[in-house]
Design a protein around this motif. Structure first.
Motif, PDB file in Angstrom:
ATOM      1  N   TYR A   1       5.667   1.373  -2.428  1.00 40.05           N
ATOM      2  CA  TYR A   1       5.963   1.239  -1.004  1.00 40.05           C
ATOM      3  C   TYR A   1       5.354   2.416  -0.214  1.00 40.05           C
ATOM      4  O   TYR A   1       4.814   2.227   0.901  1.00 40.05           O
ATOM      5  N   CYS A   2       5.413   3.615  -0.762  1.00 39.92           N
ATOM      6  CA  CYS A   2       4.830   4.784  -0.078  1.00 39.92           C
ATOM      7  C   CYS A   2       3.316   4.641   0.077  1.00 39.92           C
ATOM      8  O   CYS A   2       2.732   5.006   1.105  1.00 39.92           O
ATOM      9  N   ARG A   3       2.674   4.114  -0.966  1.00 38.49           N
ATOM     10  CA  ARG A   3       1.224   3.929  -0.870  1.00 38.49           C
ATOM     11  C   ARG A   3       0.883   2.905   0.207  1.00 38.49           C
ATOM     12  O   ARG A   3      -0.046   3.093   0.996  1.00 38.49           O
ATOM     13  N   ASP A   4       1.683   1.823   0.268  1.00 32.18           N
ATOM     14  CA  ASP A   4       1.428   0.805   1.295  1.00 32.18           C
ATOM     15  C   ASP A   4       1.660   1.385   2.684  1.00 32.18           C
ATOM     16  O   ASP A   4       0.914   1.083   3.641  1.00 32.18           O
ATOM     17  N   ILE A   5       2.732   2.218   2.815  1.00 33.67           N
ATOM     18  CA  ILE A   5       2.993   2.830   4.129  1.00 33.67           C
ATOM     19  C   ILE A   5       1.820   3.732   4.525  1.00 33.67           C
ATOM     20  O   ILE A   5       1.361   3.733   5.677  1.00 33.67           O
ATOM     21  N   ARG A   6       1.315   4.539   3.555  1.00 34.91           N
ATOM     22  CA  ARG A   6       0.200   5.447   3.861  1.00 34.91           C
ATOM     23  C   ARG A   6      -1.054   4.669   4.238  1.00 34.91           C
ATOM     24  O   ARG A   6      -1.735   4.994   5.224  1.00 34.91           O
ATOM     25  N   GLU A   7      -1.399   3.642   3.451  1.00 35.20           N
ATOM     26  CA  GLU A   7      -2.623   2.884   3.739  1.00 35.20           C
ATOM     27  C   GLU A   7      -2.506   2.164   5.083  1.00 35.20           C
ATOM     28  O   GLU A   7      -3.476   2.127   5.869  1.00 35.20           O
TER      29      GLU A   7
END
Length: 769
Positions: free
Chosen positions: A574-580
């Motif tokens: 989820y953090c990676r999706d938020i960052r991207e």
């Protein structure tokens, strides 16, 4: 024979100046050659001769005097011996002893002052023969002097020259009387008397020497006078020759004298100068002259044969001669055969004139005449020229065709009336009054010939009294005139209709003015709305970037687990999706800000000179991680050493946007290539990919803000659609262009053309390969 002579005869060196060199005999030539030396040598030789003869005469005179004295002494010795032997006995002083002595001596014994004295044993003179009348000297010592040895030694002393007591030089000798008698005979002769024959001979020699000297002096004076006249004649000749040469040089001509038999030619100084050769006194051989003549201008050996045989007595010929610069000049030679008494053969004497300018003028005149005739023949008008007696000079084929004239009717010199009568006659004649001043003898008229054609004829007088006539075919003009008259009538009818339509047009013009005013108001409103939109986007984008930066930063911290693990892999995902998503939204906002700046006109370029290969490599390093994720090969073919004046950040953004799109729409395992090439004053950037391609009907839309090929609902690749628009706008800000060529399922090529120098425009675009 003449050919052999002229071919083999060399030009010998003679020292005689002028034409006398070719006319004189060999002996006379040698005399003329030696004349300067003789002028100096002859007077010296005469003086030397006179001196030598004078010295010889003096020496001969001295020797003759000595010989005369010796002869007198010998004769005295012989006569003294005869007198001593034949002398009568001495009885007493005086008497007839002297007369008897003279009787026994030879007849010439008493000549030239010879005197004989007889003395007794005591030395007293008792008798004399040949002595002057008067008292005799007392003795021999008184007669001869006390210092003489003659009376002592007698015959042994011989004949001596001594000075008598009276101071006169004399020859004297003393002999003892013969036959046992006592006494002596003394013989005395004055030196002057003894030298009388010598003086006579010397006077003759002196007279002969003086006469010879006088004659030689006269000859020397005559020679000097003749030499002076010769020098004066030479000076007069030189002055005359100089004047003639000057006149010939100014007249561009020269004299020549051709000795046919010897094959030698005399050239005047002006002829040498005419050909540019240094003047010389030597004669020119025929072979040397023939080598200078152009081979196409005749055989001068044959001419020499004709002249030698007497077939030709004069010539008038033009030929080319090579001058000292190697150029050909035209000469005209006029000469006549001359035979003089005493000459070995005939001579060809004449003049050569430079006619190069005349030949060039004739050629130019012929060329101009030919061009004039060609021009007259090729003009579209009928042209005819008449002389002052109305006779034909020349005409062109148009005149012949219009009047249907045969060739024999238009021969030069034919009368005008005969030519007009033989040709086609005009049906209508309309005289035309020309504009402006009317020239004397000129007239202008229109004539219609039998076939219906119209001619506009202008006749003008020439300076020699003739006139020239030029006929122009105006049939089309006449027909056009008729059509114009019909059109004028139709035009007058249309004018009335146009007047009726004028009011309608004025009403429509008022309506158009109203519409233009409304359009201006709407355009102003649209521009205000666009500016408000740009300002809104700039403000809202700025407000969104601040929380987005926080979201991206905290999501990166959480994803990296800086403060410990999150506990579940789903949180990490989820953090990676938020960052991207945040990064993508930030990129979209940055694009929106850049686009708004460009549209608002607030984007300013800072030009600098950069190496294109370095910028390409920097952009590729940024895109390389994305390409490696999809296994896409990135390749650069950048031209090294190529510099360009651009805004570095803008160029890099153009490359990043285009490379990002290329990587985005290229499947895994594909290839993206960047090529640069300098063409003229432009730099070409090629971004090629092997991606999915773009349909042809979608290419015109690309480059517009927020325009994408797929719809917002069905697209498979995320993006704002501003990358190409920003790239195109930045390219156009640089004064460049961007073109796209694509084929579905093959790939896409984007060409960006930028000027190499910021102050220079680029050339027209080249086609994308």
């Amino acid at each position: 024979m003449a050919r052999a002579n002229v071919a083999g005869m060399p030009a010998r060196s003679f020292s005689v100046k002028g034409v006398a060199r070719s006319l004189g005999r060999p002996a006379y030539r040698r005399l003329l050659s030696a004349e300067p030396l003789l002028r100096k040598l002859v007077p010296g030789l005469i003086i030397a001769f006179l001196l030598i003869v004078g010295v010889g005469a003096v020496m001969q005179t001295i020797d003759a005097r000595a010989r005369a004295l010796r002869a007198a002494a010998d004769e005295m010795s012989m006569l003294a011996a005869v007198a001593a032997y034949e002398a009568p006995p001495v009885m007493e002083r005086g008497g007839d002893v002297g007369r008897r002595l003279g009787a026994v001596l030879p007849g010439n014994a008493g000549e030239r002052g010879r005197r004989y004295y007889i003395s007794d044993e005591s030395g007293r003179i008792v008798a004399a023969y040949g002595a002057p009348e008067g008292s005799l000297p007392a003795d021999l010592v008184t007669l001869l002097g006390a210092a003489q040895p003659l009376t002592t030694f007698g015959e042994r002393a011989g004949v001596m020259t001594l000075t008598l007591p009276d101071g006169a030089p004399a020859l004297a000798t003393v002999r003892n009387l013969g036959q046992g008698r006592l006494g002596q005979v003394a013989m005395v002769q004055n030196v002057e008397a003894a030298l009388e024959p010598w003086r006579s001979a010397t006077a003759s020699s002196v007279t002969l020497y003086a006469s010879t000297s006088f004659v030689l002096a006269l000859l020397g004076v005559a020679f000097h006078w003749q030499s002076a006249r010769a020098r004066q004649a030479d000076q007069i000749y030189d002055h005359v020759r100089q004047r003639i040469d000057t006149a010939l040089s100014r007249g561009r001509c020269g004299l020549f004298d051709w000795d046919i038999a010897r094959g030698r030619i005399f050239w005047s100084r002006s002829l040498f100068e005419l050909l540019g050769y240094p003047p010389r006194d030597e004669l020119v051989s025929f072979g040397e002259f023939n080598a200078l003549i152009h081979p196409d201008d005749g055989d001068f050996y044959a001419l020499a044969d004709e002249v030698a045989r007497g077939v030709t007595t004069n010539i008038d010929r033009m030929f080319r001669v090579r001058d000292a610069r190697g150029q050909w000049i035209w000469l005209r030679a006029r000469a006549e055969l001359v035979r003089n008494r005493g000459d070995d053969g005939p001579r060809l004497i004449g003049i050569c004139v430079d006619v190069t300018e005349q030949r060039a003028l004739q050629e130019r005149t012929a060329t101009a005449d030919m061009r004039l005739r060609d021009a007259i023949e090729t003009i579209s008008e009928a042209f005819v020229l008449w002389d002052s007696e109305n006779r034909l000079v020349m005409c062109n084929s148009k005149f012949q065709q219009l009047y249907e004239l045969r060739e024999e009717a238009i021969l030069p010199g034919a009368h005008r009336e005969a030519i007009i009568a033989a040709g086609r006659q005009p049906v209508i004649l309309n005289h035309v009054k020309p504009d402006g001043r009317i020239e004397e003898g000129a007239r202008t008229y229109d004539a219609q010939i039998e076939d219906g054609r119209w001619l506009h004829i202008n006749e003008r007088r020439t300076k020699d009294g003739g006139f020239v006539s030029v006929g122009t075919d105006i049939t089309s003009l006449k027909r056009q005139e008729e059509r114009l008259m019909e059109s004028e009538r139709a035009l007058m009818a249309n004018v009335a209709d146009m007047r009726k339509s004028r009011q309608t047009l004025e009403v429509q013009a008022q309506q158009l003015a109203d519409l233009a005013e409304k359009y201006a108001e709407q355009k102003s409103q649209a521009e205000s709305a666009s500016k408000a939109k740009s300002d809104f986007l700039a403000n809202i984008s700025h407000e969104l970037r601040t929380p987005l930066n926080a979201i991206i930063g905290f999501s990166e911290i959480m994803e990296s687990g800086m403060f410990g693990p999150l506990g579940s892999d789903k949180y990490h995902e989820y953090c990676r999706d938020i960052r991207e998503s945040g990064q993508h939204l930030l990129d979209v906002i940055n694009d929106v800000l850049d686009m708004s700046k460009i549209e608002a006109g607030r984007f300013r370029l800072t030009h600098e000179t950069i190496d294109i290969d370095k910028v390409v490599l920097e952009a590729m390093r940024v895109i390389t991680p994305r390409a490696e994720e999809k296994s896409i090969a990135l390749r650069a073919e950048a031209a090294t050493g190529v510099t360009v004046e651009v805004d570095r950040r803008a160029l890099k953004q153009i490359l990043l946007n285009l490379l990002s799109n290329a990587v985005k729409f290229t499947p895994a395992g594909g290839r993206v290539t960047v090529r640069t090439r300098a063409v003229g004053g432009a730099l070409n950037l090629y971004i090629e990919d092997t991606g999915i391609g773009i349909p042809k009907d979608a290419l015109p839309k690309l480059g517009r803000p927020f325009e994408q090929v797929e719809s917002q609902f069905s697209k498979s690749h995320k993006g704002s659609g501003l990358g190409l628009a920003i790239s195109r706008s930045l390219t156009e800000l640089h004064g460049g262009t961007m073109r796209i060529r694509s084929t579905l399922q093959v790939g896409t090529v984007v060409l960006v053309r930028l000027p190499v120098r910021a102050d220079r425009a680029i050339e027209p675009e080249e086609k994308i390969a």
